[in-house]
Scaffold this motif. Sequence first.
Motif, short mmCIF file in Angstrom:
data_model
loop_
_atom_site.label_atom_id
_atom_site.label_comp_id
_atom_site.label_asym_id
_atom_site.label_seq_id
_atom_site.Cartn_x
_atom_site.Cartn_y
_atom_site.Cartn_z
N SER A 142 0.83 -1.25 -0.03
CA SER A 142 -0.23 0.13 -0.01
C SER A 142 0.69 1.22 -0.09
O SER A 142 1.80 1.31 0.49
CB SER A 142 -0.84 0.08 1.19
OG SER A 142 -1.72 1.12 1.40
N TYR A 143 0.42 2.33 -0.59
CA TYR A 143 1.12 3.57 -0.56
C TYR A 143 0.06 4.57 -0.27
O TYR A 143 -0.70 5.07 -0.75
CB TYR A 143 1.80 3.86 -1.91
CG TYR A 143 2.76 4.94 -1.76
CD1 TYR A 143 4.10 4.74 -1.62
CD2 TYR A 143 2.47 6.35 -2.24
CE1 TYR A 143 5.13 5.56 -1.38
CE2 TYR A 143 3.33 7.30 -2.15
CZ TYR A 143 4.70 7.03 -1.69
OH TYR A 143 5.72 7.75 -1.53
N PRO A 230 9.21 1.98 -0.85
CA PRO A 230 8.67 0.83 -0.02
C PRO A 230 8.67 1.48 1.30
O PRO A 230 9.47 2.18 2.00
CB PRO A 230 9.45 -0.19 -0.24
CG PRO A 230 10.98 0.58 -0.62
CD PRO A 230 10.59 1.68 -1.35
N THR A 231 7.55 0.70 2.40
CA THR A 231 7.86 1.00 3.66
C THR A 231 8.99 0.02 4.23
O THR A 231 9.45 -0.66 3.62
CB THR A 231 6.36 0.60 4.27
OG1 THR A 231 6.20 -0.73 4.19
CG2 THR A 231 5.35 1.43 3.88
N PHE A 253 10.65 5.44 3.38
CA PHE A 253 9.15 5.85 3.78
C PHE A 253 8.55 5.56 4.91
O PHE A 253 9.46 5.55 5.98
CB PHE A 253 8.43 5.22 2.50
CG PHE A 253 6.74 5.53 2.41
CD1 PHE A 253 6.67 6.95 1.97
CD2 PHE A 253 5.91 4.68 2.51
CE1 PHE A 253 5.27 7.28 1.75
CE2 PHE A 253 4.33 5.16 2.44
CZ PHE A 253 4.31 6.47 2.08
N TRP A 254 7.52 5.41 5.22
CA TRP A 254 6.80 4.76 6.62
C TRP A 254 7.69 3.93 7.26
O TRP A 254 8.12 2.90 6.64
CB TRP A 254 5.30 4.69 6.40
CG TRP A 254 4.36 5.47 5.97
CD1 TRP A 254 4.62 6.91 5.73
CD2 TRP A 254 3.03 5.42 5.66
NE1 TRP A 254 3.43 7.49 5.28
CE2 TRP A 254 2.66 6.76 5.27
CE3 TRP A 254 2.29 4.23 5.88
CZ2 TRP A 254 1.14 6.90 4.90
CZ3 TRP A 254 0.94 4.61 5.30
CH2 TRP A 254 0.40 5.72 4.85
N ASN A 278 8.84 9.96 6.64
CA ASN A 278 9.37 8.83 7.42
C ASN A 278 8.63 9.00 8.98
O ASN A 278 9.23 9.06 9.76
CB ASN A 278 10.95 9.15 7.99
CG ASN A 278 11.73 8.73 6.78
OD1 ASN A 278 12.99 8.45 6.95
ND2 ASN A 278 11.25 8.32 5.52
N ASP A 279 7.37 8.56 8.88
CA ASP A 279 6.45 8.56 10.05
C ASP A 279 6.95 7.38 10.88
O ASP A 279 7.45 6.36 10.09
CB ASP A 279 4.85 7.91 9.46
CG ASP A 279 4.34 9.34 8.74
OD1 ASP A 279 4.95 10.07 8.12
OD2 ASP A 279 2.99 9.12 8.74
N GLY A 280 6.69 7.38 11.87
CA GLY A 280 7.49 6.21 12.82
C GLY A 280 6.37 5.21 13.03
O GLY A 280 7.22 4.04 12.73
#
Length: 483
Positions: A142-143, A230-231, A253-254, A278-280
């Motif tokens: 998912s993106y 990619p996560t 990314f995330w 860059n969400d944690g």
Amino acid sequence: MNLNKFNYKVLLICLLLGGLYSCKNNSGEKETAAVENSEIADPWDEADEIIKNIIVPTFPDTTFNVQDYGAVADGTTNNSQAFADAIAACSEDGGGKVIVPSGKYLSGPIHLKSNVNFHLEDGAEILFSTNTSDYLPVVHTSYEGMEMMDYSPLIYAYQQENIAVTGKGTFNGQAGNDNWWPWSGAERYGFKEGDQNQRDEHNLPRLSKMVEDGVAVEDRVFGEGHQFRPTFFEPFECSNVLIKDVKFINAPFWVMHPIKSNNVTVDGVTVESHGPNNDGCNPEYSKNVHIKNCLFDTGDDCIAIKSGRDNDGRRVGIKSENIIVEDCIMKDGHGGVVMGSEISGGVSNVFVRNCEMNSPNLDRAIRIKTNTRRGGTIENIYVKNIEVGQVKEAVLKINTHYAIYDNQEGEFMPVIRNIYLEDINVENGGEYGILIRGREESPVANVNLTNVHIKNAETPLLVENAEKISFENVTINGKEITN
């Protein structure tokens, strides 16, 4: 009996009783009237009960050393196959711990299997390949709230149960201004004019159109030739997930993205990653999530709770719920604990307590963001015992006009209600103490602040289209705020 007349009579009785009793429709589903939160027992007892019922995976006392499967800790040998072989052997044997000893290990994506605890010993560092072809073939991922077939996340599990990544080691995504990050399209992350990026027509616009048109996920194929980052760690449709003590740095990314997963525990994890998006930790369509004892120092939201973007969120129709965040430290980031903006499936029952949020680069403490393309119902949000040293914009920001891409106006009116902040102390409140922007057609409802004290806010309150905001022992810049 005429069923239509029967249903009409049942409905009429329900309306006359004013919702004092619950009624059932002809499919047997219970329809209960909304209960005022003041009538509910202590919500923190509910949080404790949720924690009590979360299943934390345990594993057989059997170990599988990756070096026994050919892994070499020289920082240059690609250990993808050695890791895969050790994980497969562990899972096929009934489960246990896959041990990565101290040293530097280069690897492509790591795919976890059921009953495997992938454990980094102190001093172990996994360096993820910067060769994008190593992350093929594409997988179901998912993106930004839209499902697709794309590059594999760096650590991935699909429809597995009882999985973990643990230990005192480090996962190093090796993303930077020379790889992954430039695809964001931002010059400060290495993008150069003329390079391809995620907003090019063959990337986000194409995926968004597929979502709008209802194209099946298996036909939304991207990967090579496209620019979606990619996560880092993504358990997809997994149950009983543990992430404990490890450190994540340099994410594409995330960072942690449990999606459509149940019973997720994130304990003692450190995230130090300042790249784009860059969400944690981003629980999405996930239930029974416990995030505790963590440090978040991020390039975007520290924790952002999601439930799908636009038509995809409504198609999936799973809300994120029963999420507890406690005893965490939030440093740099766009927000400490955030709901949105990919929130179309809705969010309920979020509990945040005993956290410290403090950085000149932390924009907000608590944030809710959506719009009329996203829609979604966000309700029953409880925040207690938070120490805020400094934020840039606002302590609490609720925004139903959130827009970062082009047209963000649609036909799906968001609903935001039942927000409780209690025992909050703020030294430097930033631009606003409290900032709320609801909609005239759907005002933000039932916001309650108790024992909240905010110092040094440039503008104490800015509230648009909100109903029933309650203040009890609230001061901003030393002045009491009353109802």
